[in-house]
Every structure is written in C-alpha cells, then in structure tokens.
Scaffold this motif. Structure first.
Motif, PDB file in Angstrom:
ATOM      1  N   SER A 153      47.533  46.436  42.469  1.00 31.73           N
ATOM      2  CA  SER A 153      46.580  45.610  43.439  1.00 31.73           C
ATOM      3  C   SER A 153      46.683  45.949  44.869  1.00 31.73           C
ATOM      4  CB  SER A 153      47.000  44.318  43.203  1.00 31.73           C
ATOM      5  OG  SER A 153      48.472  43.911  43.887  1.00 31.73           O
ATOM      6  N   LEU A 154      47.077  47.257  44.998  1.00 30.45           N
ATOM      7  CA  LEU A 154      47.150  47.696  46.427  1.00 30.45           C
ATOM      8  C   LEU A 154      46.001  47.685  47.140  1.00 30.45           C
ATOM      9  CD1 LEU A 154      49.348  48.894  48.646  1.00 30.45           C
ATOM     10  CD2 LEU A 154      48.297  51.220  47.880  1.00 30.45           C
ATOM     11  N   TYR A 155      44.686  48.065  46.676  1.00 30.29           N
ATOM     12  CA  TYR A 155      43.491  48.112  47.481  1.00 30.29           C
ATOM     13  C   TYR A 155      42.938  46.743  47.522  1.00 30.29           C
ATOM     14  CZ  TYR A 155      43.952  53.040  46.068  1.00 30.29           C
ATOM     15  OH  TYR A 155      44.317  54.535  45.969  1.00 30.29           O
ATOM     16  N   ARG A 156      43.425  45.809  47.028  1.00 37.88           N
ATOM     17  CA  ARG A 156      42.871  44.775  47.422  1.00 37.88           C
ATOM     18  C   ARG A 156      41.246  44.465  47.088  1.00 37.88           C
ATOM     19  NH1 ARG A 156      47.762  44.786  47.672  1.00 37.88           N
ATOM     20  NH2 ARG A 156      49.169  43.538  49.235  1.00 37.88           N
ATOM     21  N   THR A 157      40.935  45.094  46.182  1.00 34.20           N
ATOM     22  CA  THR A 157      39.474  45.037  45.710  1.00 34.20           C
ATOM     23  C   THR A 157      39.217  43.858  44.615  1.00 34.20           C
ATOM     24  OG1 THR A 157      39.476  46.829  44.065  1.00 34.20           O
ATOM     25  CG2 THR A 157      38.596  47.296  46.215  1.00 34.20           C
ATOM     26  N   ARG A 158      38.344  43.409  44.072  1.00 36.24           N
ATOM     27  CA  ARG A 158      38.099  42.559  43.232  1.00 36.24           C
ATOM     28  C   ARG A 158      38.635  43.069  41.803  1.00 36.24           C
ATOM     29  NH1 ARG A 158      32.650  39.437  41.190  1.00 36.24           N
ATOM     30  NH2 ARG A 158      33.485  38.498  39.344  1.00 36.24           N
ATOM     31  N   GLU A 159      38.393  44.570  41.536  1.00 41.80           N
ATOM     32  CA  GLU A 159      38.445  44.987  40.498  1.00 41.80           C
ATOM     33  C   GLU A 159      40.250  45.253  40.416  1.00 41.80           C
ATOM     34  OE1 GLU A 159      36.315  45.972  42.468  1.00 41.80           O
ATOM     35  OE2 GLU A 159      34.309  45.794  41.551  1.00 41.80           O
ATOM     36  N   ALA A 160      40.797  45.653  41.491  1.00 45.23           N
ATOM     37  CA  ALA A 160      42.072  45.958  41.494  1.00 45.23           C
ATOM     38  C   ALA A 160      42.932  44.663  41.162  1.00 45.23           C
ATOM     39  CB  ALA A 160      42.465  46.354  42.766  1.00 45.23           C
ATOM     40  N   ILE A 161      42.600  43.622  41.778  1.00 49.11           N
ATOM     41  CA  ILE A 161      43.220  42.335  41.714  1.00 49.11           C
ATOM     42  C   ILE A 161      43.019  42.019  40.106  1.00 49.11           C
ATOM     43  CG2 ILE A 161      43.391  39.887  42.296  1.00 49.11           C
ATOM     44  CD1 ILE A 161      42.627  40.849  45.362  1.00 49.11           C
ATOM     45  N   GLU A 162      41.845  42.109  39.642  1.00 49.24           N
ATOM     46  CA  GLU A 162      41.660  41.659  38.369  1.00 49.24           C
ATOM     47  C   GLU A 162      42.475  42.520  37.322  1.00 49.24           C
ATOM     48  OE1 GLU A 162      37.873  41.714  34.908  1.00 49.24           O
ATOM     49  OE2 GLU A 162      37.417  41.792  37.134  1.00 49.24           O
ATOM     50  N   ALA A 163      42.506  43.839  37.544  1.00 50.56           N
ATOM     51  CA  ALA A 163      43.439  44.698  36.628  1.00 50.56           C
ATOM     52  C   ALA A 163      44.878  44.267  36.668  1.00 50.56           C
ATOM     53  CB  ALA A 163      42.962  46.181  37.235  1.00 50.56           C
TER      54      ALA A 163
END
Length: 500
Positions: A153-163
């Motif tokens: 979740s490092l990038y804090r994008t919606r996709e990263a947090i969802e993943a």
C-alpha cells in the motif's frame, strides 16, 4: 534460568542465528528512526549484506538445535537463498525507490517506512525458516503477511490500498485456517509427547510422528494445505497475488514471488513430512498434485488475457509454484530434487524479471503491455536482458529452469506417465503465452513513451545499479543449467531423501 533459556534461544554472539535474525530486526528498528531517507537507502543495503554474510557462515558453523530454533540441510539452503535475494533486491531497490520518490512524490516518512518494513520482512521470513516450533513458524508467516501488506500500500493510491486490503483479508483467512491445522497437529501430538514446548518442536515431533492420532493428522493437513496454500498462491486460492504484485513497488513484487512464496511452501512441506511419517494418516501427495496441476493450468491460460506486465508475471509465479508443489507432491528423491532446484531457479529468475520490469515501467511510464514496444531497439542492454530472463522463465535451455522442469517431467514419467501429460501441456501453453507477449515488447516498433528521451535519460540511473543484481541472477541461472557442483547435487539429494 540461563540453562532453560539456552534450550530455547540462540544465545551468544558466536551463534550465527543471533546475527541472521538480529541484524534485520535491529535494522528495521534503526531505519524507522533514521531521519534522512537518503541514508536509509544505503543502510538498508549494508544491513542486507551483513545478513547475507551471517547466512554464509552457516556453511562453516552449524548452530546447536534448541526447542525454538534449528538448522538442518533443508532450511540452511533456503536461509542462504533468502539472504542472497534479499541483498540483491535491496541493491536494486536503492536505485528504483529513489526514482519512484520523484515520480510519485512520496514523502520522506513513506520512504523510511518502506526500508524499515523491508528489513522487518526479511526478519519474519528468516524467523519462519529457522523456527523449530510450529507455533513460532505460524507467527512468523503471519508477521510476513502484515509487513508486506504495508509495503504493497506504499503508493497510497486507491488501487494500491484495495490490493493491500485484498491481500490482507484473503491471506489472513488462509493463515487462520493454517492456525487451526497447527492446533490440530499439536492435539494429535499431545497424547504421545505431553504438554508444553517439546510437543511443538518439529525435530522432536518428527521422531514420534508415527504414533500421533492419524485422524487428527489427516484433518490437520487439509486445513494446512488450504491455509498455507493461500500464501503460496495455489489455485483456486490465488486471488490476492496478481493484485499485490501489480500495485506494490516492484522490489516487493520481486521478494514476494522470489522469497515469500517459498517460505509458505516450506511451512507446508514441514507438515507434509510429519503427515507422511504416519502410515495411517491421509497421504498428502495426491492433494498437492491436484493443487499443483490446477495452478499450472489456470495460470497458463490466464497469461493470454493479461494486459498489465506485472500481472503477467504474477500469474507466471502461480504457474511455477504449481510446478514445485506438483513435484513435492509426487515425492521421491528425484522429484524432490527437481522441486528444490526449481524453487531455487524460480527465485533467481523471477526476481530478475521483476528487476527488469521495474526498469522497463519506469522508462516507459506505463505498465500496459500494449504500450511497451521495441525494448531491444530503444534500450538494447535492458531489452536483451529482459528477453533472456523471459526465455529463462519460459523454460528454454540451457537455463536452470529448463533442467528443473525436465527433471520434474522425467521423474513423473518414471512413476506415472499419465500425470506427466497435463503438466507438459500446461508448460507448452505457458511457453506460447510468454513468447507471444515477449515479441511485441522486445522486438516491436518502439512506442512513443519508450522512445521519449527524457524518460530514457532518467532511467539510466536505475539501470546502472539495477542491472547488477539482474545480470547476477541470470548468470547464476545459466550456470545452474549447464553445471551443478557435486557438493550442491549431494546436498539436494540429501534434502530430497529427508523430504521423503
């Protein structure tokens, strides 16, 4: 008091385990407090190098077994492999994450956190590999999940947090099932070994596993296979893996595929040895063969539908873990030898591929396969390195993966020729998908983004350091495909006999 502790803990600085476990643990805490993230980059590399040196000392000094920690022929090789790939990935990460900090405008605290969690991740994997206690093993694998969730979740994008959430939820369910299986194994051992820590020490349990309650052992393995199989990424328990690979930083994709999947499979194999030692319990081989074949087939067909380069190689990891699981499910010295060799080669080559993918996506500014074209023309050294890495993971000779896959097929033919047929079909389907995808990316007409001079200039810094581990891994995979030292062959044969 000291005497009782010595039966549990690796006391003393003269014990290699003290440094193998202590260096990444101390490094994680130190990096979390380090104010300058530029310094954290190189501290991360130095600590990883020190851990590798400590792991290498196991070749000379074999620490005494305790009730919590032990080293044998099986885990010593995985400790060395984990420390080596951990070091090379930290070296690649030192260049990669600096570029990411500019492109994605990451805050300094995020970068310090990344390096701190990287060392924590290495600690949890090494703890799992050296744990003699099946409870400590479970805790270490769960802790590895938590550290990697934070890095995904490092990038804090919606996709990263969802993943990251998907990874956390699915793997937590799997680890929960593995915990239930671990408890059942303890309950099966308790009437024979009594209460307390000795009844959870693997080296003590394996000596008396034949007397454990077979019904509980059989039920336990079903839960363990589903639980740890989720962490391995075996189909149909694989749903977290493509998202985690695609949305997390590329160095984390490298260690997820190259190391963490091995650790989860290692845990499963330790329990397989306990179950196999009980002649009245369920035989674990057929279940592992079935899940291995399902993973090979699902991944081979899914490769044709992937439009994201990181997801493409995430599914390749599922396929290769299926091959390894299949080999260990077949059992026997030759099949186990093939599984160990394939586990090693996959760790080296797949991490090398993600090193190349990280540099490619930074140079191209995209993860879309359709937008990555003509790498051998626009970035010759990187492009041809990528070609070699993909051919290696596809199983083309003379790379080491060809040798391990050949041994898997030949050992299966010797035992049951019909079982070899679906594996061969799956390998051919996978080979076709990878070669088809490779053609456009490597040999097509260069795309606008790849040819952009500014991005090409920016990726030079990444290539300068990132190419060192990439080339090193590919050279090792090539050497292993041509020649294996007699000492390594004897070592793998000994472990193959140990696995049964």
């Amino acid at each position: 008091m000291i005497g009782s502790l010595s039966t549990l803990l690796p006391l003393g600085v003269q014990n290699p385990l003290f440094w193998i476990l202590g260096m990444p643990l101390f490094g994680s805490l130190f990096l979390a407090c380090l104010p300058n993230w530029h310094h954290a980059v190189w501290v991360n590399v130095l600590i990883s190098a020190a851990t590798l040196a400590a792991a290498a000392s196991l070749l000379v000094v074999r620490p005494a077994e305790t009730l919590l920690f032990f080293i044998d022929d099986f885990n010593i090789y995985l400790v060395g492999l984990t420390a080596f790939v951990g070091f090379t990935t930290s070296l690649f990460s030192s260049a990669y994450i600096g570029r990411e900090s500019r492109d994605r405008r990451l805050l300094p605290q995020h970068l310090r956190f990344y390096h701190s969690m990287y060392q924590a991740f290495l600690f949890t994997m090494l703890l799992a590999l050296t744990a003699n206690n099946i409870g400590v093993l479970w805790v270490a694998v769960e802790a590895a999940t938590l550290t990697t969730v934070l890095m995904v979740s490092l990038y804090r994008t919606r996709e990263a947090i969802e993943a990251a959430w998907k990874y956390f939820i699915l793997c937590s369910v799997g680890i929960g099932l593995a915990l239930f299986g671990t408890i059942l194994v303890y309950l099966a051992a308790q009437p024979v070994m009594g209460d307390g820590v000795p009844a959870m020490a693997w080296t003590q349990m394996i000596k008396r596993a034949g007397a454990f309650q077979p019904e509980l052992m059989s039920l336990a393995f079903v839960f363990l296979l589903v639980g740890y199989g989720t962490k391995v990424g075996l189909a149909p328990l694989h749903a977290w893996l493509p998202d985690a690979h695609a949305e997390g930083p590329t160095p984390i994709s490298a260690v997820l595929s190259g190391l963490l999947l091995n650790v989860a499979l290692y845990a499963l194999l330790r329990f397989k040895m306990l179950i196999a030692a009980n002649s009245h319990a369920l035989q674990p081989g057929p279940l592992m063969i079935a899940m291995g074949c399902s993973s090979i087939f699902l991944a081979s067909f899914m490769l044709y539908r992937r439009g994201d380069i990181k997801r493409l190689f995430a599914y390749s990891s599922i396929e290769h873990m299926g091959i390894i699981t299949f080999a260990f499910g077949m059992g026997g010295t030759l099949a186990n030898f093939a599984g160990l060799l394939h586990m090693t080669m996959h760790s080296l080559v797949k991490s090398a591929i993600f090193f190349a993918v990280g540099m490619i996506t930074q140079a191209a500014g995209t993860k879309r396969i359709a937008d990555i074209r003509g790498l051998t023309t626009s970035h010759p050294f990187l492009g041809w390195s990528f070609v070699i890495a993909v051919l290696a993971i596809a199983g083309l000779p003379p790379m080491g993966i060809f040798m391990s896959e050949f041994l898997v097929i030949s050992s299966t033919f010797a035992r049951n020729a019909w079982l070899a047929v679906p594996v061969m079909i799956g390998l051919l389907i996978t080979f076709g998908a990878l070669i088809w995808r490779l053609q456009g990316m490597a040999f097509g007409r260069p795309g606008q983004l790849v040819a952009d001079s500014e991005r090409r200039h920016q990726s030079t810094f990444v290539r300068a350091i990132g190419m060192i581990p990439l080339v090193a891994h590919l050279v090792l995979a090539l050497v292993a495909g041509v020649y294996l030292p007699d000492a390594l062959v004897a070592w793998f044969q000994a472990v193959g006999k140990l696995l049964g």
